[in-house]
Scaffold this active site. Structure first.
Site, mmCIF file in Angstrom:
data_model
loop_
_atom_site.group_PDB
_atom_site.id
_atom_site.type_symbol
_atom_site.label_atom_id
_atom_site.label_comp_id
_atom_site.label_asym_id
_atom_site.label_seq_id
_atom_site.Cartn_x
_atom_site.Cartn_y
_atom_site.Cartn_z
ATOM 1 N N ARG A 15 60.591 43.699 49.083
ATOM 2 C CA ARG A 15 59.351 42.890 48.668
ATOM 3 C C ARG A 15 59.978 41.426 48.303
ATOM 4 N NH1 ARG A 15 56.648 45.793 43.919
ATOM 5 N NH2 ARG A 15 58.866 46.605 43.482
ATOM 6 N N LEU A 17 59.308 38.813 49.806
ATOM 7 C CA LEU A 17 58.112 37.725 49.869
ATOM 8 C C LEU A 17 57.374 37.661 48.546
ATOM 9 C CD1 LEU A 17 56.893 35.464 51.467
ATOM 10 C CD2 LEU A 17 55.219 37.272 52.425
ATOM 11 N N ARG A 523 50.564 41.117 45.682
ATOM 12 C CA ARG A 523 50.228 42.342 45.205
ATOM 13 C C ARG A 523 50.696 43.595 46.178
ATOM 14 N NH1 ARG A 523 48.507 45.462 40.856
ATOM 15 N NH2 ARG A 523 47.644 47.332 41.893
ATOM 16 N N ASP A 607 36.846 59.970 37.214
ATOM 17 C CA ASP A 607 36.714 58.927 37.927
ATOM 18 C C ASP A 607 36.568 58.685 39.386
ATOM 19 O OD1 ASP A 607 36.770 57.350 35.817
ATOM 20 O OD2 ASP A 607 38.902 57.561 35.238
ATOM 21 N N CYS A 651 33.113 51.372 40.294
ATOM 22 C CA CYS A 651 33.199 50.048 39.915
ATOM 23 C C CYS A 651 33.544 49.151 41.106
ATOM 24 C CB CYS A 651 34.165 49.662 39.014
ATOM 25 S SG CYS A 651 35.953 50.272 39.247
ATOM 26 N N HIS A 702 37.663 41.762 33.537
ATOM 27 C CA HIS A 702 38.570 40.889 34.477
ATOM 28 C C HIS A 702 39.261 39.610 33.822
ATOM 29 C CE1 HIS A 702 38.112 44.026 37.515
ATOM 30 N NE2 HIS A 702 39.240 43.461 37.926
ATOM 31 N N CYS A 734 35.118 48.536 33.004
ATOM 32 C CA CYS A 734 35.938 49.302 33.560
ATOM 33 C C CYS A 734 37.255 49.455 32.626
ATOM 34 C CB CYS A 734 36.639 48.597 34.881
ATOM 35 S SG CYS A 734 37.791 49.505 35.812
HETATM 36 N N1 GLN Z 1 39.680 55.695 33.617
HETATM 37 C C1 GLN Z 1 40.307 54.500 34.507
HETATM 38 C C2 GLN Z 1 40.737 53.496 33.450
HETATM 39 O O1 GLN Z 1 40.143 53.364 32.656
HETATM 40 C C3 GLN Z 1 39.463 54.071 35.565
HETATM 41 C C4 GLN Z 1 40.008 53.145 36.132
HETATM 42 C C5 GLN Z 1 39.152 52.370 37.637
HETATM 43 O O2 GLN Z 1 38.048 52.573 37.543
HETATM 44 N N2 GLN Z 1 39.768 51.802 38.349
HETATM 45 O O3 GLN Z 1 41.768 52.797 33.631
HETATM 46 ZN ZN ZN Z 2 36.437 50.830 37.310
#
Ligand code: GLN
Ligand code: ZN
Length: 768
Positions: A15, A17, A523, A607, A651, A702, A734
């Site tokens: 990795r 780069l 990433r 999930d 999500c 985010h 999330c």
């Molecule tokens: N349960 C996971 C979290 O809270 C869900 C993450 C996701 O949706 N990518 O981190």
């Molecule tokens: Zn999520």
């Protein structure tokens, strides 16, 4: 038979780069160091490809961030908002403009947003979406492809093959800014620049040029088909002497076969690893002089090629077209493969004998050519490896196979319909209206990460580690009680990653040390490898969930990752249908669900954020996929009593076209991300009259920004206008693992206040 490669992974086997880019962004190294790393990597990769006997070696497949962004810069499709960056960073800092487009520019008093990013077809690679305005102009802007050509030629001593994204795919990858036009209408303005680029390459001495047109393997409109005909007619007319390869991958050509085969180019590349069944039709459609490049080695997985299968394709094509018109290659760019299997010194040798990473995949292409010429020893060795894998007792567990085969329809349905369950659950949990909860994870602080690193190195004992995790969990619970959340979570402190954590505890999975694949920009992800029948030797989450529940009288929601998401984010075995592997994982999760219920846990979240991204590229394949994917979820979830509440979470995806299937999952509660679109995403659920409970996210996780009580309340109001109030939950978009504690505490406290306000003002919320 010419052997070639469509593209090589650019990150470097260690990795390099990633590290260089991140250091450059932080100002720790200068431009010349960054360029030096890029030069060394490209040279190393060219050498690997040359050593593997490739006749055509790609150049310009290297990219500092993303190959689509490279195209936008090459074609001068730079959105106006970056104009100040161009002047600000001055003349020869193209790279800084480039990174500004990829990552945004917050310097020197400017605050310019990045370009949008989205998934590259059905891979986990994300590209930077070109932006087009109605009056979009194109011009030759960057010299990267020409420099790459010279550099590759100088280094290898042979004429390299420049790789570009073809004009029609480039337009289709983009997005219109403003209304009243379709981007495909920009073709007339775009083509002259493509022609200029190709002519310049020809002047430089290029012979072969690869134009990637993956959209040829997708559903096309008539206008898009017409664009292909027009584009390539014009290009062919003005670039005589160049040998153009049009590359398709990820799917078969199907109804576009004649269109693709008749493009006036020198060679068509097809992906036989993804769509082997297309070979006959393509061979039949090939016009007299065009060559066919057979993509026979899987560029998206880590399994060793089955030479017998590949040879049968090669023999068939050679019989139909003659050897001089057949080329061989991997199916797609090796960008989606990890770099080099020889670095996996810790993997078990038997497992290694079943695998091939990018470097080994090119050796496979070479070997196929040698076998075709008569080298039987190579074929025998491959047969031995393939049959060792096929028959291995490490892979095949009869009891798992029997159990998957025995799943009945009753085994995939809850005991009662949702209305009855809802009543029983309401009686059991006695939650207020607008119950509050979170999606699972809480901030993974550096302390926690370091702890895990120490455990891995053996610097601390398992007991010491567990003690710290227990402390973090206990304090998260005290804190959730304090701010007044209704349904608590344990925080997922013990988990490195939501798929890896389960993979490590399940049988049938293994892990690489260096199997990194680029996800976006710098990433990378290191997907687990599912090599065998999946089973669950012991409880995976019961201990921590039970511990967490023991600390509170409020309901504790257990957290599991669903079967489709585990599948989607792993390298999956290729010796049985994905649907079957999904069912096996589903049974393992089902057992965990049962064990949690047995342990007294009343609410369990499974999930499934990756359901949508597994959607096949072709519309006609989507229904069958959704059928088995939803069934896998239901296998996991349906084992519980009626008064046990199953949540799911999804999500960052469009729900409109799959809402029927989301409803068919029949989770008692679904939490989704909606805050960034101001509840727009909820429209699909409202239009569909989604029957079960739903928690539309009110807090965009985010950003470190702390949403106010008022704005979350107004989102709840919007939700209440669209869906029955008794079905609504209040939660973030999330998980919170990437956030810091102070902002998380403040935001969740505001969220609880917003829910309380909603409860108080309930009559105002419900539209009569
Ligand atoms: N349960 C996971 C979290 O809270 C869900 C993450 C996701 O949706 N990518 O981190
Ligand atoms: Zn999520």
């Amino acid at each position: 038979m010419l052997k070639h490669n469509l593209g090589y992974p650019r990150m470097g086997s260690r990795r390099q780069l990633k590290k260089a880019c991140e250091q450059y962004w932080q100002g720790l190294i200068g431009r010349s160091d960054l360029f030096l790393t890029a030069k060394r990597l490209q040279e190393e990769h060219w050498k690997i490809q040359q050593d593997a006997g490739m006749d055509l070696i790609p150049c310009n497949d290297f990219s500092f961030y993303d190959q689509v962004l490279d195209m936008s810069l090459l074609l001068g499709a730079v959105p106006d908002r970056y104009a100040p960056v161009v002047t600000e960073v001055g003349g020869n800092a193209e790279i800084d403009l480039y990174f500004a487009m990829a990552r945004g520019f917050q310097q020197q008093g400017l605050d310019i947003t990045a370009m949008e990013m989205t998934k590259w077809f059905d891979t986990n690679y994300h590209y930077i979406v070109p932006e087009f305005t109605a009056d979009q102009q194109f011009r030759l802007f960057s010299n990267k492809v020409f420099n790459a050509f010279d550099a590759a030629r100088h280094f290898t001593g042979v004429i390299p093959k420049p790789v570009l994204i073809g004009p029609v795919s480039y337009l289709l990858l983009g997005k219109e800014k403003g209304s009243g036009f379709h981007r495909i209408a920009l073709l007339n303005r775009l083509l002259p620049v493509y022609i200029e680029i190709l002519q310049k390459l020809r002047e430089q001495g290029a012979v072969w040029v690869q134009l990637d047109e993956p959209f040829l393997a997708t559903d096309l409109t008539e206008a898009e088909k017409e664009a292909y005909v027009q584009a390539y007619r014009e290009i062919a007319r003005q670039t005589k002497g160049l040998k153009l390869i049009v590359a398709t991958y990820f799917e078969g050509l199907r109804e576009n076969t004649a269109l693709a085969a008749n493009l006036p180019v020198c060679c068509l590349h097809i992906d036989l690893t993804r769509a082997p069944q297309q070979l006959d039709a393509v061979l039949q459609a090939m016009p007299p002089k065009t060559s066919l490049s057979l993509g026979v080695v899987d560029g998206r997985n880590i399994w060793k090629n089955d030479y017998d299968t590949s040879l049968s394709f090669i023999r068939k094509a050679v019989a139909a077209l003659g050897e001089e018109r057949v080329m061989i290659a991997p199916g797609c760019s090796l960008l989606h493969s990890p770099a080099d299997l020889s670095l996996e010194t810790e993997l078990d040798p038997e497992m290694i004998s079943w695998m091939a990473f990018a470097r080994q995949k090119l050796q496979e292409v070479q070997a196929l050519d040698l076998i075709f010429q008569g080298n039987m020893a190579l074929l025998e060795a491959n047969r031995a490896a393939i049959s060792s894998r096929r028959g291995s007792s490490r892979i095949h567990k009869p009891e798992v196979k029997q159990r998957t085969a025995a799943i009945t329809d009753a085994g995939v349905a809850r005991q009662s319909a949702f209305p009855q369950r809802q009543q029983l659950q309401a009686d059991r949990f006695r939650l207020p209206l607008f119950p509050t909860t979170t999606i699972g994870s809480f901030p993974q602080t550096d302390d926690i990460r370091q702890l895990r690193a120490q455990l891995r190195k053996g610097a601390i004992t398992q007991e010491a580690y567990d003690e710290k995790i227990a402390e973090a969990t206990a304090s998260a619970i005290r804190w959730q009680e304090k701010i007044g959340l209704d349904v608590l979570v344990h925080g997922e402190f013990e988990r490195n990653d939501m798929v890896e954590y389960f993979g490590e505890l399940l049988d049938g999975f293994t892990f690489t040390r260096n199997g990194w694949v680029q996800s976006y920009g710098s990433r990378c992800v290191k997907p687990p490898v599912i090599y065998g029948d999946v089973s669950r030797p012991e409880d995976m989450t019961v201990k921590w969930t039970k511990y967490a529940q023991s600390l509170t009288s409020l309901p504790m929601k257990a957290m599991l990752t669903g079967p489709v998401t585990i599948l989607q984010w792993s390298f999956v075995r290729d010796d049985q249908p994905r649907s079957l592997t999904a069912s096996q994982i589903a049974l393992a999760i089902r057992d965990e669900v049962a064990a949690l219920e047995q342990a007294g846990i009343g609410i369990i979240q499974i999930d499934e954020p990756a359901v949508r991204e597994g959607l096949p590229l072709r519309k006609e394949d989507r229904e069958p996929y959704l059928d088995w994917a939803i069934r896998a979820f239901r296998i996991s979830a349906s084992v519980v009593r009626d008064d046990t509440q199953i949540h799911t979470h999804m999500c960052y995806s469009e729900f409109n076209d799959i809402i029927r299937h989301i409803a068919a999952m029949d989770a008692d509660v679904i939490t989704i991300e909606t805050s960034r679109s101001q509840m727009e995403l909820l429209e699909a659920f409202a239009d569909f009259r989604y029957p079960n409970e739903i928690g539309p996210g009110v807090y965009d996780i985010h950003s470190p920004r702390i949403p106010t009580r008022a704005e979350m309340f107004s989102l709840l109001q919007k939700a209440a206008e669209r869906l029955p109030v008794r079905n609504l939950w209040v939660n973030p978009d999330c998980g919170l693992k990437t956030r810091k504690w102070p902002e998380t505490e403040a935001a969740l406290a505001n969220m609880v206040d917003a829910a309380r306000e909603a409860r108080a003002g309930i009559s105002d919320l419900v539209k009569v």
